[in-house]
Motif scaffolding. Structure first.
Motif, PDB file in Angstrom:
ATOM      1  N   ALA A  90     -10.762  16.635  -0.435  1.00  0.00           N
ATOM      2  CA  ALA A  90      -9.416  16.059  -0.507  1.00  0.00           C
ATOM      3  C   ALA A  90      -9.458  14.628  -1.033  1.00  0.00           C
ATOM      4  CB  ALA A  90      -8.758  16.099   0.870  1.00  0.00           C
ATOM      5  N   ILE A  91     -10.466  13.869  -0.630  1.00  0.00           N
ATOM      6  CA  ILE A  91     -10.607  12.496  -1.130  1.00  0.00           C
ATOM      7  C   ILE A  91     -10.843  12.518  -2.638  1.00  0.00           C
ATOM      8  CG2 ILE A  91     -12.064  10.428  -1.069  1.00  0.00           C
ATOM      9  CD1 ILE A  91     -12.522  11.089   1.959  1.00  0.00           C
ATOM     10  N   PHE A  92     -11.768  13.351  -3.089  1.00  0.00           N
ATOM     11  CA  PHE A  92     -12.069  13.421  -4.516  1.00  0.00           C
ATOM     12  C   PHE A  92     -10.864  13.902  -5.324  1.00  0.00           C
ATOM     13  CE2 PHE A  92     -16.836  14.194  -3.502  1.00  0.00           C
ATOM     14  CZ  PHE A  92     -17.025  12.846  -3.292  1.00  0.00           C
ATOM     15  N   GLU A  93     -10.166  14.928  -4.825  1.00  0.00           N
ATOM     16  CA  GLU A  93      -8.985  15.447  -5.528  1.00  0.00           C
ATOM     17  C   GLU A  93      -7.902  14.386  -5.633  1.00  0.00           C
ATOM     18  OE1 GLU A  93      -7.941  18.940  -3.276  1.00  0.00           O
ATOM     19  OE2 GLU A  93      -9.773  19.986  -3.894  1.00  0.00           O
ATOM     20  N   THR A  94      -7.688  13.654  -4.554  1.00  0.00           N
ATOM     21  CA  THR A  94      -6.668  12.602  -4.569  1.00  0.00           C
ATOM     22  C   THR A  94      -7.064  11.476  -5.503  1.00  0.00           C
ATOM     23  OG1 THR A  94      -6.016  13.161  -2.312  1.00  0.00           O
ATOM     24  CG2 THR A  94      -5.365  10.990  -3.135  1.00  0.00           C
ATOM     25  N   ALA A  95      -8.324  11.078  -5.474  1.00  0.00           N
ATOM     26  CA  ALA A  95      -8.793  10.015  -6.371  1.00  0.00           C
ATOM     27  C   ALA A  95      -8.543  10.386  -7.831  1.00  0.00           C
ATOM     28  CB  ALA A  95     -10.277   9.743  -6.131  1.00  0.00           C
ATOM     29  N   ALA A  96      -8.808  11.639  -8.179  1.00  0.00           N
ATOM     30  CA  ALA A  96      -8.557  12.084  -9.557  1.00  0.00           C
ATOM     31  C   ALA A  96      -7.055  12.123  -9.850  1.00  0.00           C
ATOM     32  CB  ALA A  96      -9.177  13.463  -9.775  1.00  0.00           C
ATOM     33  N   ALA A 145       0.835  -1.209   0.000  1.00  0.00           N
ATOM     34  CA  ALA A 145       0.000   0.000   0.000  1.00  0.00           C
ATOM     35  C   ALA A 145       0.866   1.254   0.000  1.00  0.00           C
ATOM     36  CB  ALA A 145      -0.934   0.004   1.203  1.00  0.00           C
ATOM     37  N   ALA A 146       0.487   2.210  -0.835  1.00  0.00           N
ATOM     38  CA  ALA A 146       1.173   3.502  -0.896  1.00  0.00           C
ATOM     39  C   ALA A 146       0.473   4.464   0.051  1.00  0.00           C
ATOM     40  CB  ALA A 146       1.117   4.042  -2.321  1.00  0.00           C
ATOM     41  N   LEU A 147       1.194   5.485   0.488  1.00  0.00           N
ATOM     42  CA  LEU A 147       0.615   6.521   1.340  1.00  0.00           C
ATOM     43  C   LEU A 147       0.544   7.820   0.566  1.00  0.00           C
ATOM     44  CD1 LEU A 147      -0.349   7.829   4.004  1.00  0.00           C
ATOM     45  CD2 LEU A 147       2.065   8.129   4.609  1.00  0.00           C
ATOM     46  N   HIS A 148      -0.597   8.461   0.635  1.00  0.00           N
ATOM     47  CA  HIS A 148      -0.770   9.806   0.086  1.00  0.00           C
ATOM     48  C   HIS A 148      -1.322  10.666   1.218  1.00  0.00           C
ATOM     49  CE1 HIS A 148      -1.391  12.613  -3.311  1.00  0.00           C
ATOM     50  NE2 HIS A 148      -2.269  13.132  -2.467  1.00  0.00           N
ATOM     51  N   THR A 149      -0.661  11.768   1.482  1.00  0.00           N
ATOM     52  CA  THR A 149      -1.137  12.691   2.509  1.00  0.00           C
ATOM     53  C   THR A 149      -1.639  13.946   1.820  1.00  0.00           C
ATOM     54  OG1 THR A 149       0.512  11.827   4.038  1.00  0.00           O
ATOM     55  CG2 THR A 149      -0.522  13.912   4.631  1.00  0.00           C
ATOM     56  N   ALA A 150      -2.858  14.356   2.166  1.00  0.00           N
ATOM     57  CA  ALA A 150      -3.449  15.568   1.599  1.00  0.00           C
ATOM     58  C   ALA A 150      -3.659  16.579   2.712  1.00  0.00           C
ATOM     59  CB  ALA A 150      -4.779  15.244   0.923  1.00  0.00           C
TER      60      ALA A 150
END
Length: 145
Positions: free
Chosen positions: A92-98, A79-84
């Protein structure tokens, strides 16, 4: 492979999974495991207020994110980590998903009473009704907090 199996495989090709804490990450990873997604990116949103004091210091929030992804990796080692950084968690969830081109968003409701949900704007409702990609609501287990 029939069309429903193909659709399921496509949906599970790269799943974005928002988590809040180490315990939340463990429970969410356990709930997601039976679906065996091909690729997972764990998202931790650091709520930063525009002009208002942050809920926690950024360094502390980043440490919480690291602990959460490590807990998640016990079930999904790759699993990768993305911090917003955003004051609007759903945005933030929608922006990261895109940004990462996620095939779906999988989340586990954190519960709470109706008043708490009302006051928070019920993030689950916003997530499910405003998404531009599939949203998978994972089951809560007995004893999940």
């Amino acid at each position: 492979m029939d069309s429903s199996a193909a659709t399921e495989a496509e949906m599970l090709s790269h799943v974005l999974v928002p988590v809040a804490t180490e315990a939340d990450a463990k429970h969410t990873a356990n709930a997601l495991a039976p679906y065996a997604p091909d690729r997972v990116t764990v998202l931790h949103v650091v709520e930063k207020g525009a002009g208002s004091p942050d809920k926690t210091p950024v360094e502390q929030s980043e440490a919480i994110a690291e602990q959460a992804v490590e807990a998640f990796r016990t079930e999904f080692p790759g699993a990768a980590l993305h911090t917003a950084y955003n004051n609007d968690v759903v945005a933030a969830i929608f922006e990261t998903a895109a940004e990462i081109d996620a095939s779906a968003i999988a989340y586990r409701s954190r519960g709470g009473n109706r008043l708490a949900q009302f006051l928070s704007g019920d993030l689950s409702i916003k997530l499910v009704t405003n998404a531009d990609r599939p949203v998978i609501a994972l089951p809560r287990g007995d004893g999940d907090d």
